[in-house]
Design an enzyme around this catalytic site. Sequence first.
Site, short mmCIF file in Angstrom:
data_model
loop_
_atom_site.label_atom_id
_atom_site.label_comp_id
_atom_site.label_asym_id
_atom_site.label_seq_id
_atom_site.Cartn_x
_atom_site.Cartn_y
_atom_site.Cartn_z
N ASP A 31 9.05 0.13 -16.13
CA ASP A 31 7.84 -0.46 -15.56
C ASP A 31 8.28 -1.66 -14.71
O ASP A 31 8.85 -2.62 -15.23
CB ASP A 31 6.93 -0.92 -16.71
CG ASP A 31 5.60 -1.47 -16.22
OD1 ASP A 31 5.53 -1.95 -15.06
OD2 ASP A 31 4.63 -1.43 -16.99
N VAL A 32 8.02 -1.59 -13.40
CA VAL A 32 8.51 -2.66 -12.52
C VAL A 32 7.75 -3.97 -12.69
O VAL A 32 8.11 -4.96 -12.06
CB VAL A 32 8.53 -2.24 -11.03
CG1 VAL A 32 9.37 -1.01 -10.81
CG2 VAL A 32 7.13 -2.07 -10.48
N ASN A 90 8.96 1.42 -3.89
CA ASN A 90 7.70 2.13 -3.61
C ASN A 90 6.62 1.96 -4.67
O ASN A 90 5.44 2.12 -4.37
CB ASN A 90 8.03 3.63 -3.44
CG ASN A 90 6.81 4.50 -3.48
OD1 ASN A 90 6.07 4.59 -2.50
ND2 ASN A 90 6.54 5.13 -4.63
N TYR A 124 -4.83 -6.27 -3.65
CA TYR A 124 -3.94 -5.26 -3.03
C TYR A 124 -3.52 -5.71 -1.62
O TYR A 124 -2.35 -5.69 -1.26
CB TYR A 124 -4.67 -3.93 -2.97
CG TYR A 124 -3.84 -2.79 -2.43
CD1 TYR A 124 -2.94 -2.11 -3.26
CD2 TYR A 124 -3.95 -2.39 -1.10
CE1 TYR A 124 -2.17 -1.08 -2.76
CE2 TYR A 124 -3.18 -1.35 -0.61
CZ TYR A 124 -2.30 -0.69 -1.44
OH TYR A 124 -1.54 0.34 -0.95
N LYS A 136 0.25 -6.79 -0.38
CA LYS A 136 0.97 -6.04 0.67
C LYS A 136 1.32 -6.96 1.85
O LYS A 136 2.37 -6.80 2.46
CB LYS A 136 0.16 -4.84 1.13
CG LYS A 136 0.01 -3.74 0.06
CD LYS A 136 1.33 -3.13 -0.35
CE LYS A 136 1.13 -1.95 -1.30
NZ LYS A 136 2.40 -1.37 -1.77
N THR A 189 -2.54 11.33 -1.91
CA THR A 189 -1.70 11.25 -3.11
C THR A 189 -2.63 11.11 -4.32
O THR A 189 -3.83 10.87 -4.16
CB THR A 189 -0.80 10.00 -3.07
OG1 THR A 189 -1.64 8.84 -3.22
CG2 THR A 189 0.01 9.89 -1.80
N1 LIG Z 1 -1.68 6.73 -0.92
C1 LIG Z 1 -2.00 5.91 0.06
O1 LIG Z 1 -2.97 6.15 0.82
C2 LIG Z 1 -1.19 4.67 0.31
C3 LIG Z 1 -1.49 3.93 1.46
C4 LIG Z 1 -0.76 2.80 1.74
C5 LIG Z 1 0.25 2.41 0.87
N2 LIG Z 1 0.51 3.13 -0.25
C6 LIG Z 1 1.58 2.63 -1.12
O2 LIG Z 1 2.53 3.64 -1.34
C7 LIG Z 1 3.08 3.48 -2.66
C8 LIG Z 1 2.93 4.78 -3.42
O3 LIG Z 1 1.55 5.11 -3.45
P1 LIG Z 1 1.04 6.55 -3.93
O4 LIG Z 1 -0.26 6.77 -3.28
O5 LIG Z 1 2.14 7.55 -3.82
O6 LIG Z 1 0.77 6.19 -5.47
P2 LIG Z 1 0.58 7.17 -6.74
O7 LIG Z 1 -0.33 6.46 -7.68
O8 LIG Z 1 0.23 8.53 -6.28
O9 LIG Z 1 2.04 7.19 -7.35
C9 LIG Z 1 2.63 5.96 -7.73
C10 LIG Z 1 3.82 6.20 -8.61
O10 LIG Z 1 4.30 4.89 -8.98
C11 LIG Z 1 4.40 4.84 -10.39
N3 LIG Z 1 4.13 3.47 -10.83
C12 LIG Z 1 2.95 2.82 -10.79
N4 LIG Z 1 3.07 1.62 -11.35
C13 LIG Z 1 4.36 1.51 -11.75
C14 LIG Z 1 5.11 0.51 -12.41
N5 LIG Z 1 4.53 -0.63 -12.82
N6 LIG Z 1 6.42 0.72 -12.66
C15 LIG Z 1 7.01 1.87 -12.28
N7 LIG Z 1 6.35 2.88 -11.67
C16 LIG Z 1 5.04 2.69 -11.41
C17 LIG Z 1 3.36 5.81 -10.91
O11 LIG Z 1 3.68 6.21 -12.25
C18 LIG Z 1 3.51 6.94 -9.89
O12 LIG Z 1 4.62 7.74 -10.24
C19 LIG Z 1 2.35 2.29 -3.30
O13 LIG Z 1 3.12 1.13 -3.15
C20 LIG Z 1 1.08 2.21 -2.49
O14 LIG Z 1 0.53 0.91 -2.48
C21 LIG Z 1 -0.17 4.25 -0.54
#
Ligand SMILES: NC(=O)c1ccc[n+]([C@@H]2O[C@H](COP(=O)([O-])OP(=O)(O)OC[C@H]3O[C@@H](n4cnc5c(N)ncnc54)[C@H](O)[C@@H]3O)[C@@H](O)[C@H]2O)c1
Length: 245
Positions: A59-60, A86, A152, A156, A187
Amino acid sequence: MPRFIGKTALVTGAGAGIGRAVALRLAGEGAEVFAVSRGSKVDELVELGQGRIAAYRADVSDPQQIEAMVGACVTDYGRIDVLINNAGISHGGTPIHELDVELWDRIMSVNLRGAFLVMKHTLRVMMAQRGGAIVNMSSVGGRRPSVGSAAYIVGKAGLNMLTQQAALEYVAHGIRVNAVAPGMILTPMVKGASEGVIEWKKSITPMQRLGTVDEVAAVTAFLASDEAAYITGAIYAVDGGRCAE
Ligand SMILES: NC(=O)c1ccc[n+]([C@@H]2O[C@H](COP(=O)([O-])OP(=O)(O)OC[C@H]3O[C@@H](n4cnc5c(N)ncnc54)[C@H](O)[C@@H]3O)[C@@H](O)[C@H]2O)c1
């Protein structure tokens, strides 16, 4: 073209969504990938990675787990050429005057403090090996506000500045630090949003659609590769034109 043969990559948040796609992309291009997530879904990557992906649960938001995670990666692979920072969580629908301090702290502890701590420990490894590439997963939200998502958005925006700060501080060590700023990508994080929110996001995106995880993984892999050797401190939008408006 396999751009990562002989390279080691640490990918956080690799259990789902963008992180999963990036881990598979890097492994597909020859990297040895240390895939981290807090849940068990990351274990599925081991088989899909055809011998190139190792799964690790951490857990980060926990500083001790982060230090142990980077140590375990070095113990297993001896080096870290690429870090994809990520892991991230989102929240929505809460205006600032109703935002609990606990929610603010939880978002920051993963999205900003977690990213900082993973970088801090990985930078020491990269300095010792005299090089590396870091890609932080930011968001279009780091550049423009969005109603109800203060923690959020601010997290960011902080990650963008941390990216540029680190790019300057470590350029002399041969370490490049960049960020990718996705718009709305399909996602599990986004699938939780209501149909109305998804339709609205499409309507405010010039390309009138959501992005795919593969579209984000392609740019992430480019920035992590030697093809981007002259790029550091950049924040690449992958957002269907949102930031062009
Ligand atoms: N999906 C979008 O539209 C979007 C848009 C902009 C930015 N992002 C960014 O991209 C990244 C990934 O997003 P996503 O949509 O793939 O998310 P998601 O929720 O689909 O997947 C996130 C992954 O990170 C893991 N995770 C979450 N908290 C964690 C923690 N504390 N320690 C370790 N692992 C952890 C989860 O278990 C999961 O495997 C994030 O940083 C998010 O802010 C996503």
